[in-house]
Design a protein around this motif. Structure first.
Motif, PDB file in Angstrom:
ATOM      1  N   ARG A  71       0.813  -1.220   0.000  1.00  4.00           N
ATOM      2  CA  ARG A  71       0.000   0.000   0.000  1.00  4.00           C
ATOM      3  C   ARG A  71       0.845   1.268   0.000  1.00  4.00           C
ATOM      4  NH1 ARG A  71      -5.286  -0.518   3.399  1.00  4.00           N
ATOM      5  NH2 ARG A  71      -6.092  -2.417   2.507  1.00  4.00           N
ATOM      6  N   SER A 114     -10.138  -6.077  -4.712  1.00  2.00           N
ATOM      7  CA  SER A 114      -9.454  -4.823  -5.070  1.00  2.00           C
ATOM      8  C   SER A 114      -7.976  -5.054  -5.285  1.00  2.00           C
ATOM      9  CB  SER A 114      -9.612  -3.799  -3.951  1.00  2.00           C
ATOM     10  OG  SER A 114     -10.937  -3.650  -3.601  1.00  2.00           O
ATOM     11  N   GLU A 118     -17.193   4.114   2.609  1.00  2.00           N
ATOM     12  CA  GLU A 118     -17.114   2.658   2.507  1.00  2.00           C
ATOM     13  C   GLU A 118     -18.357   2.049   1.890  1.00  2.00           C
ATOM     14  OE1 GLU A 118     -16.445   1.354   6.495  1.00  2.00           O
ATOM     15  OE2 GLU A 118     -14.393   2.084   6.539  1.00  2.00           O
ATOM     16  N   GLU A 161     -12.131   1.252  -0.754  1.00  2.00           N
ATOM     17  CA  GLU A 161     -12.631   0.577   0.435  1.00  2.00           C
ATOM     18  C   GLU A 161     -14.068   0.100   0.222  1.00  2.00           C
ATOM     19  OE1 GLU A 161     -11.043  -0.591   2.675  1.00  2.00           O
ATOM     20  OE2 GLU A 161     -12.511  -1.135   4.203  1.00  2.00           O
ATOM     21  N   GLN A 181      -2.980   6.423   6.102  1.00  3.13           N
ATOM     22  CA  GLN A 181      -4.051   5.726   5.384  1.00  3.13           C
ATOM     23  C   GLN A 181      -3.606   5.551   3.946  1.00  3.13           C
ATOM     24  OE1 GLN A 181      -6.824   4.654   6.701  1.00  3.13           O
ATOM     25  NE2 GLN A 181      -6.564   5.569   8.715  1.00  3.13           N
ATOM     26  N   ARG A 220     -13.927  -3.003  -1.776  1.00  2.00           N
ATOM     27  CA  ARG A 220     -13.519  -4.184  -1.022  1.00  2.00           C
ATOM     28  C   ARG A 220     -14.713  -4.715  -0.226  1.00  2.00           C
ATOM     29  NH1 ARG A 220     -10.872  -6.030   3.973  1.00  2.00           N
ATOM     30  NH2 ARG A 220     -11.627  -4.204   5.062  1.00  2.00           N
TER      31      ARG A 220
END
Lengths: 368, 521, 337
Positions: free
Chosen positions: A133, A221, B359, A212, C336, A215
C-alpha cells in the motif's frame, strides 16, 4: 468499436476536444503539405505520412493503454520507460548470446524472456502498491530510478545491436501495414473487449473511485490493482521490443526515455482523470495519436526536432485548459443543484406519507 | 399554537447580533431559500431545525458568504454586511465549525488553533508564545491537552473541541456549529455542551444544527424551523413540544413510525429460533473482546452501545472486513473462514457500513452499476450480468425502495443521503443475503427516508431475513429489535429480549461507570 | 477512519526518547537518513584511504550545490502536497539563457537577474495554472518541463560555452577553509539558501501555512488561510531555486546546454523523500532534504572511489534507498492508503 458506450459518451463528450485537436492538427498538415494525406501502395506495403504516424505512435499507444487502466485504479506507473529499456536490453542480449543469433528460435526465446521479466517487474510494482500500500507515484518511482541502471547492467553499458530478421519484424516488419501498428491495434481491441464486454472495466472503475467501498462490496481490489500493474508492464515490454526491434539495437540509456510522460499525457488528453475512476480507451487512443501527430508535424515542417517539446507543452496546456473551464462550468451548474436535490427527495416522501391513515390524527395534535 | 411567533417577549430587550431579512437564494430552476427571516441574539444557543433539504445549510452558507443571496439583507450588529467567503465572515466575528473536523491533522494543536494569527517575533512565528496562548485558550474551555502535540494523535471528539477553540480564539461574536455532535459519544457531547454553555454565558451567539432532537432540547434556548426553503417558525425551545417540532419540520406526522412499530411487533411474534448465524468466541485483539452471538431466521438483533463501544467493530468482524483472530462463525451450521468480505458475502452475509460515502457507495458510478456491484463481484469479472437481467433488477429495486431520481444512469454521488442509503441496501438485497448487517443506516438522512428504511427492515425480517441493526439512537434499536445486544468498552455485556426499553439499555451502559451514569441520568 | 475509537497513532518510541517529549514519528526518517549518511561515510573511511580528507567532504558540497538548491525548492512544493517535475528542465534553460545572453554581451549581473526572473516567472505561471484551473501539479509541471526543455533548443541546439570573465572567476574562485580544504562560492550560496529556507518553512506564517495546505487543503481554506498565495508561492520558490541552481550549474559546467541536468528532477525528488518528506504532503524538513542530497553524494563518491563499479550502480543504489525509505515511512507514519 466496443459497445455503444463510447458512442453514447461522445455526445456529451470528453472526447470532443481531443478529436477537434487531432483534426486541426491533421488539417494543418494537409494544408501546408497536400501530400500529407496521400497513401501509396508499393510492394504490398502501404506508405504515407498517416501510416508513419500510426507506426511511430504504436509504442506510445501500447504503453498508454496499460497506463490508462493503471490510472483508472487511482494509480500511476512511472516505471514504464525503464521497463521499455529493460525489455529491449533483455531481448537483444539474449538474442546475441544465443547459439544462432539470426534464428527465429533465438528471437522468440529472447522476446519471451523479456516479456516474462517485464511481467515480474509488473508484479513487483503491484506488490508495492497493492500489498504494501505504498502510494503508486512513489512505488513506481523506485523502478523508474533503478530500472535504467538495471538495463545498463544487462547490456553492460553498451548499445547491443542484433541482426535477427524475426525480431526485426516486430518493429520494422510489414504485413500490408507495419506490423507494429497491427500489434498495437490488436492489443487495443483486446483490452477494449476484455474490459468492456466483461465486467472487468466496471470493477476497475469501482476500485479507482472508492477502493474501500469496493472491497466491502466483495471486489478483489488488491488482485485488480495488481493485475493492472502487470498488464502495464507487459504493454511496456511489448513497446520496448518494438522500439529496439525497429532499430535492431538495445540502447539502455535512451530507449523509451520520457515515454512514460507521453503515455500519461495521452491518457490525460483523452479525458481520463489522474484521480482515477472513469476511463476512456478511445480517448487514450486519440491522445496517443495527437502526441505522435504533433511530433511528426514538427518534423515535416522542418523545425528542429528538439523543439517538438515546446509544441507538446503548448498542446498539453491547451487541452488541459480547454478541459478545465468545462469542468468548472459543470461545477457551476452542479453547485446550485445541491440544495435542490434533497428537497426533491423530501418533498415526494412527504406527499406520499401525508396520505397515510394516521395523518389526520397527528395533524390534530399539532394544531392543538 | 402560534406558528408565527415573531417576537418572544423575554428577549425583547436584547438587540440581535445577526439579523437576516427576506433572504432568498436561487439557483437556475431552484429556489433553495425563499424570503427567510432569521435572527440570532447574543448569549443564546439557537437551534436551526429542518429536514435534509429544508435549507439549513443554504442559510448558513448565505450567512457566511459561501452563497450570495438573490434577495434580502443581512445585518451584523445592525450594519448591513455581505461576505465574500468564510474567511471574510470570520474576520467579522462569525466562525463556523463543521461536521467533519476541518483542521490540519499534521500540525500541532497550538498551530491549528492559532494558524494565521500566531504571535510573531521578528517576523517569525513565536512557537513558545504560540503554545502558551493555545494552552490558555484550551484551559479556558476546561481542556487540558498538550498544545504541542500533533492533532492526529487525539480522538475526533477532542479535535472537534480544538476546532471550537480555534473558532473562539478570534473572539467570535457568532459561533455556528453545523452537526458537531454526529461523531461524538455521550460523554463527549456532554463536554461539548458544557463548553457551549460557557461560551453562551460569555455572550457568544451560538447557532446549533443537529439531527438529534434530544440534544437540541437539552442545549438550545430558541429554535428556527425551516421547511422546503421557507421559514416555518421561530420558537422558544421551552414552548415547543417535541411532537410539535417534528410535525413542523416534516409538515406531517409520525404515522409511518407507528406502522414500523406494528410491523416489528408482528415480526416479533413470528421470529423463529432457527439459527442462521452462530458466532462463538469471535474476537480481535484491540478491537472486540471474544463474544458469542446467535442470530435466528426472521429476527432483528439490535446492537446498542456508545460510539467506540465496539458495536461497529463487532459488525466488521462478522463480515470479515477486519479479520477475527479468535473464534468461529457458522452459517446454517457450516463453519466459515472469515478471511475477507468476499468470503462472508459468499456465505450470505451482507454489511452496510456506517460510513456511507467512504465505505458504501461508489460515487462516480451510476445507480445501475452501484446496484449490481456486489452481485457482479460475486460472479467474478468474467461473467458479466446480461444487460437485460441488469435492467430488470435495477428497475425492480428502484421502484421497490422508491429511489429518487428513478434514473438508473444518475450518478450515485449526486443523490441525497437517504437515497444513497437505499442504493446501498438494494445492492445487498439483490444478492439475497441470509444475514444483513446494517450499521447506522438512518444516520444523517431525513425522516421520510428514515421511516422507509425502518419499515423495510421490519418487512425483511418478516420475510425471514436475519438482520443486525446498529444505531446510536436507542429508541430506534429498542423499537425495531427482537433482541438487543448491549456493547460496552469493546465487549458484549448483555443481551435483552424484545421488551427491552431505552431505559434498560441506558442503565446497562451506564452501570458501574459512574461518569456515564451521570450523563445517562 | 470514521470512528473516534481508532485514533490515528503517530508516536514513535524512538522519537520520544530522543527529545524526551511527545515527538512524532516523522522525525525518525530524518534521523535514519543522518545515521545512514554517517554509516556510508564510515564505510568509505574504512575501505578507502583518503576518504576522510576534508576535501572529500567539501567536494560533496561542491559537486552537489545545485542539487541542494533544487531539493530545497522541491521540499516547499512537496510539503504542500504538490510536485514539480520541471526543475531539471528549468536548470537547463537557465544555463542556456545565461550562456546565450553572456555570449550576446550582456553584463553578468543583468544576466543573473534575467535568469532569476525567468525561473520565478515560469514557477509563477505553473502555480497560477495549478491553483486557478485546478489541474494536477503533475501534469502542469510536466508541461512546464517540456516547455523549458523545448525553449532550450529554441535558444540553441548546441552547447554554448561560457567565456564571461566574471562568471569564470566566480566559478574558479576557491574559498580556503583550511590549508588543504577549500570550497566554492556555489557552496556558500547553497548553504545560505538552506538557512533562509529553514527559517521561511519552519518559522514564518507562509511556511506553516504550506504545511497546513499539505495536511488538508480544504481545511486550510475554511480556516481562512491564504491558500492561493501559498500554493502559488511554493512554485515560484521552486522556480526561483531552479534558476539559482541553473546559475550554479552553469558555473560548474561553464556552459549552457539543453541536455544539461536531464533527470535531475528525479534526483531532487529522491533526495527529498530520503530526507523524510512525505510525498503526500504536510510533513518534511529542509535539513532532511539537505541530508538526502548528501547521502546521494556519498554514494556517488563511494562508487567513484571503488573504481571498478560502473556508474549505473548509482541509479540502482538510489532506487534501493528510495525503496527502503518509502517502506520505512509506511512503518513509521501508518498513513491511510
Amino acid at each position: 468499436m466496443t459497445s455503444t458506450r463510447p458512442l453514447d459518451r461522445f455526445r456529451s463528450s470528453p472526447l470532443l476536444w481531443p478529436l477537434v485537436a487531432l483534426v486541426v492538427l491533421l488539417a494543418a498538415n494537409a494544408v501546408v503539405r497536400p501530400s500529407f494525406l496521400a497513401l501509396r501502395f508499393q510492394d504490398g506495403h502501404l506508405y504515407g505520412s498517416l501510416v508513419d504516424i500510426l507506426k511511430n505512435g504504436a509504442p506510445t499507444l501500447l504503453i498508454a493503454l496499460g497506463m490508462c487502466l493503471v490510472i483508472a485504479t487511482r494509480g500511476i506507473d512511472l516505471s514504464v520507460g525503464a521497463v521499455v529499456a529493460i525489455a529491449g536490453a533483455v531481448a537483444c542480449s539474449s538474442i546475441v548470446g544465443a547459439g544462432d543469433p539470426t534464428s527465429a528460435k533465438a528471437a522468440f526465446v529472447g522476446m519471451g524472456l523479456a516479456l516474462a521479466l517485464c511481467a515480474v517487474l509488473g508484479l513487483w510494482n503491484g506488490f508495492l502498491v497493492a500489498a504494501l500500500r505504498i502510494q503508486p507515484i512513489i512505488a513506481t518511482l523506485v523502478l523508474m530510478t533503478a530500472g535504467r541502471g538495471i538495463a545498463m547492467l544487462i547490456t553492460d553499458g553498451q548499445i547491443i545491436t542484433v541482426r535477427n530478421p524475426t525480431f526485426r519484424t516486430v518493429g520494422a516488419g510489414f504485413l500490408l501495414l507495419p506490423v507494429s501498428i497491427l500489434i498495437a491495434v490488436a492489443v487495443f481491441v483486446l483490452v477494449a473487449i476484455v474490459t468492456r464486454k466483461t465486467a472487468l472495466g466496471l470493477l476497475i472503475e469501482s476500485v479507482g473511485i472508492n477502493p474501500e467501498a469496493s472491497r466491502l462490496a466483495g471486489l478483489r481490489s488488491r488482485t485488480i490493482r495488481w493485475t493492472v500493474y502487470v498488464f502495464a508492464a507487459i504493454c511496456a515490454g511489448i513497446a520496448g521490443l518494438m522500439i529496439s526491434s525497429n532499430v535492431s539495437a538495445a540502447d539502455a540509456n535512451n530507449a523509451g526515455l520520457w515515454i512514460e510522460m507521453d503515455a500519461i499525457l495521452a491518457v490525460v488528453i483523452g479525458g481520463t482523470s489522474l484521480a482515477g475512476g472513469r476511463y476512456s480507451l478511445a480517448g487514450t487512443l486519440l491522445g496517443a495519436l495527437i502526441i505522435q501527430t504533433l511530433t511528426t508535424t514538427v518534423y515535416s515542417m522542418g523545425i528542429a526536432p528538439e523543439i517538438t517539446l515546446v509544441f507538446k507543452a503548448v498542446v498539453v496546456i491547451a487541452v488541459c485548459l480547454l478541459q478545465a473551464p468545462k469542468v468548472r462550468a459543470v461545477l457551476l451548474r452542479r453547485t446550485p443543484r445541491r440544495p435542490a436535490r434533497p428537497v426533491s427527495d423530501a418533498e415526494p416522501a412527504a406527499a406520499q406519507h401525508a396520505q397515510t391513515p394516521t395523518a389526520s390524527m397527528v395533524e390534530k395534535v399539532a394544531q392543538s | 399554537m402560534s406558528v408565527d411567533a415573531k417576537q418572544a417577549p423575554r428577549e425583547a430587550g436584547r438587540a440581535a447580533v445577526v439579523q437576516m431579512r427576506g433572504i432568498s437564494v436561487e439557483f437556475p430552476g431552484v429556489k433553495a431559500l425563499q424570503e427567510v427571516d432569521f435572527r440570532l441574539l447574543p448569549g443564546e444557543v439557537h437551534a436551526l431545525m429542518g429536514e435534509n433539504g429544508a435549507g439549513k445549510s443554504t442559510l448558513i452558507k448565505a450567512l457566511t458568504g459561501v452563497y450570495t443571496p438573490t434577495a434580502g439583507v443581512t445585518l451584523l450588529d445592525g450594519r448591513e454586511v455581505s461576505f465574500s467567503g468564510p474567511a471574510d465572515a470570520q474576520d467579522s466575528g462569525i466562525s463556523t465549525v463543521y461536521q467533519e473536523v476541518n483542521l490540519c491533522p499534521n500540525l500541532t494543536v497550538a498551530e491549528n488553533i492559532l494558524l494565521g494569527r500566531e504571535p510573531r517575533r521578528f517576523g517569525a512565528v513565536d512557537g513558545r508564545a504560540c503554545r502558551a496562548r493555545a494552552a490558555e485558550l484550551l484551559a479556558d474551555m476546561g481542556l487540558h491537552i498538550d498544545p504541542g502535540s500533533v492533532l492526529a494523535e487525539h480522538p475526533i471528539a477532542i479535535q472537534q473541541l480544538v476546532a471550537i477553540a480555534r473558532a473562539v480564539a478570534v473572539d467570535a461574536k457568532v459561533l455556528i456549529l453545523d452537526e458537531p455532535t454526529s461523531s461524538l459519544d455521550q460523554d463527549e457531547v456532554a463536554e461539548l455542551f458544557r463548553i457551549m454553555r460557557v461560551l453562551r454565558d460569555r455572550g457568544v451567539a451560538i447557532l446549533f444544527v443537529s439531527h438529534f432532537l434530544e440534544q437540541v432540547y437539552e442545549i438550545s434556548d430558541r429554535m428556527t424551523v425551516l421547511r422546503n426553503g421557507r421559514l416555518v417558525g421561530e420558537h422558544l425551545t421551552a414552548d415547543l413540544s417535541r411532537l410539535d417540532l417534528v410535525s413542523l419540520m416534516i409538515g406531517r406526522e409520525l404515522g409511518a413510525l407507528a406502522e414500523v412499530e406494528r410491523l416489528a411487533g408482528q415480526a416479533g411474534e413470528e421470529a423463529s429460533t432457527v439459527p442462521v448465524l452462530q458466532a462463538t468466541g469471535v474476537g480481535r485483539k484491540g478491537s472486540v473482546a471474544p463474544f458469542d452471538l446467535q442470530i435466528n431466521r426472521g429476527e432483528v438483533v439490535g446492537l446498542a452501545g456508545l460510539l467506540g463501544s465496539g458495536r461497529t467493530e463487532l459488525a466488521r468482524l462478522l463480515f470479515g472486513a477486519d479479520r477475527p483472530d479468535s473464534g468461529q462463525v457458522r452459517i446454517d451450521g457450516k463453519a466459515l473462514h472469515l478471511r475477507s468480505p468476499r468470503a462472508a458475502i459468499a456465505a450470505g452475509i451482507a454489511y452496510c457500513s456506517e460510513d456511507r460515502k467512504g465505505e458504501g457507495v461508489v460515487a462516480d458510478l451510476s445507480i445501475r452499476d452501484n446496484l449490481i456491484l456486489a452481485m457482479q463481484a460475486a460472479n467474478g469479472w468474467a461473467r458479466p450480468i446480461p444487460r437485460k437481467t441488469k435492467d430488470q433488477l435495477v428497475e425492480k429495486w428502484i421502484k421497490a425502495l422508491d429511489i429518487r431520481p428513478a434514473d438508473p444512469d444518475a450518478l450515485v454521488g449526486k443523490l441525497s443521503g437517504g437515497n444513497q442509503q437505499k442504493v446501498l441496501l438494494a445492492r445487498w438485497l439483490i444478492t439475497k443475503p441470509k444475514v444483513l448487517i446494517l450499521d447506522e443506516p438512518t444516520r444523517g438522512i431525513d425522516i421520510g427516508a428514515k421511516t422507509q428504511i425502518q419499515k423495510l427492515v421490519a418487512e425483511l425480517a418478516q420475510e425471514g431475513m436475519a438482520v443486525v441493526y446498529i444505531s446510536a439512537e436507542l429508541e430506534e434499536v429498542a423499537r425495531l429489535s427482537h433482541r438487543v445486544v448491549v456493547m460496552k468498552d469493546r465487549s458484549k455485556i448483555a443481551e435483552l429480549d424484545q421488551h427491552a426499553t431505552v431505559d434498560d439499555i441506558m442503565r446497562l451502559i451506564a452501570h458501574v461507570d459512574e461518569r456515564s451514569e451521570a450523563v445517562a441520568a | 477512519m470514521t470512528t473516534s475509537a481508532t485514533p490515528v497513532k503517530g508516536k514513535a518510541p524512538l522519537g520520544a526518547i530522543l527529545r524526551g517529549r511527545s515527538v512524532p514519528g516523522r522525525v525518525v526518517p530524518v534521523i535514519a537518513t543522518f545515521v545512514l549518511f554517517v554509516l556510508l561515510f564510515g564505510v568509505g573511511a574504512a575501505r578507502y584511504e583518503g576518504f576522510t580528507s576534508g576535501q572529500v567532504v567539501a567536494n560533496l558540497f561542491i559537486d552537489n550545490a545545485f542539487l541542494i538548491v533544487i531539493a530545497v525548492g522541491m521540499t516547499f512544493v512537496i510539503v504542500t502536497g504538490g510536485i514539480d517535475l520541471s526543475v531539471g528542465a528549468v536548470v537547463a534553460l537557465s544555463t542556456m539563457v545565461a550562456a546565450a545572453s553572456l555570449r550576446a554581451g550582456l553584463p553578468a549581473p543583468l544576466v543573473v537577474l534575467l535568469v532569476l526572473l525567468m525561473g520565478s516567472t515560469l514557477g509563477l505561471l505553473m502555480g497560477l495554472v495549478i491553483h486557478y484551473f485546478e489541474i494536477q501539479p503533475f501534469i502542469v509541471t510536466l508541461a512546464g518541463m517540456f516547455l523549458a526543455r523545448g525553449l532550450c533548443f529554441v535558444v540553441g541546439v548546441e552547447s554554448i560555452s561560457i567565456k564571461d570573465p566574471t562568471f569564470r572567476s566566480f566559478a574558479t574562485a576557491a574559498i580556503p577553509l583550511s590549508q588543504n580544504v577549500s570550497i566554492t562560492w556555489s557552496v556558500v550560496i547553497a548553504l545560505a539558501l538552506v538557512a533562509v529556507a529553514v527559517w521561511v518553512l519552519h518559522r514564518t506564517r507562509f511556511g506553516r501555512t504550506a504545511y497546513a495546505v499539505g495536511g488538508s487543503e480544504s481545511s486550510a481554506t475554511l480556516m481562512g488561510l491564504p491558500v492561493a498565495k501559498v500554493k502559488i508561492g511554493v512554485y515560484v520558490i521552486s522556480g526561483l531555486c531552479s534558476a539559482i541552481a541553473g546559475l550554479l550549474f552553469s558555473l560548474y559546467m561553464l556552459s549552457g546546454y539543453g541536455l544539461h541536468a536531464v533527470g535531475m528532477e528525479l534526483d531532487a525528488i529522491a533526495s527529498v523523500v530520503i530526507g523524510g518528506t512525505l510525498l503526500s504532503g504536510g510533513v518534511g524538513y529542509v535539513l532532511g532534504s539537505l541530508l538526502g542530497v548528501l547521502v546521494l553524494g556519498v554514494i556517488q563518491t563511494l562508487i567513484s572511489f571503488q573504481g571498478t563499479l560502473s556508474s549505473w550502480w548509482t541509479k540502482i543504489a538510489i532506487g534501493t534507498l528510495l525503496l527502503l525509505f518509502i517502506v520505512m515511512q509506511r512503518v513509521f507514519m501508518r498513513r491511510q492508503p
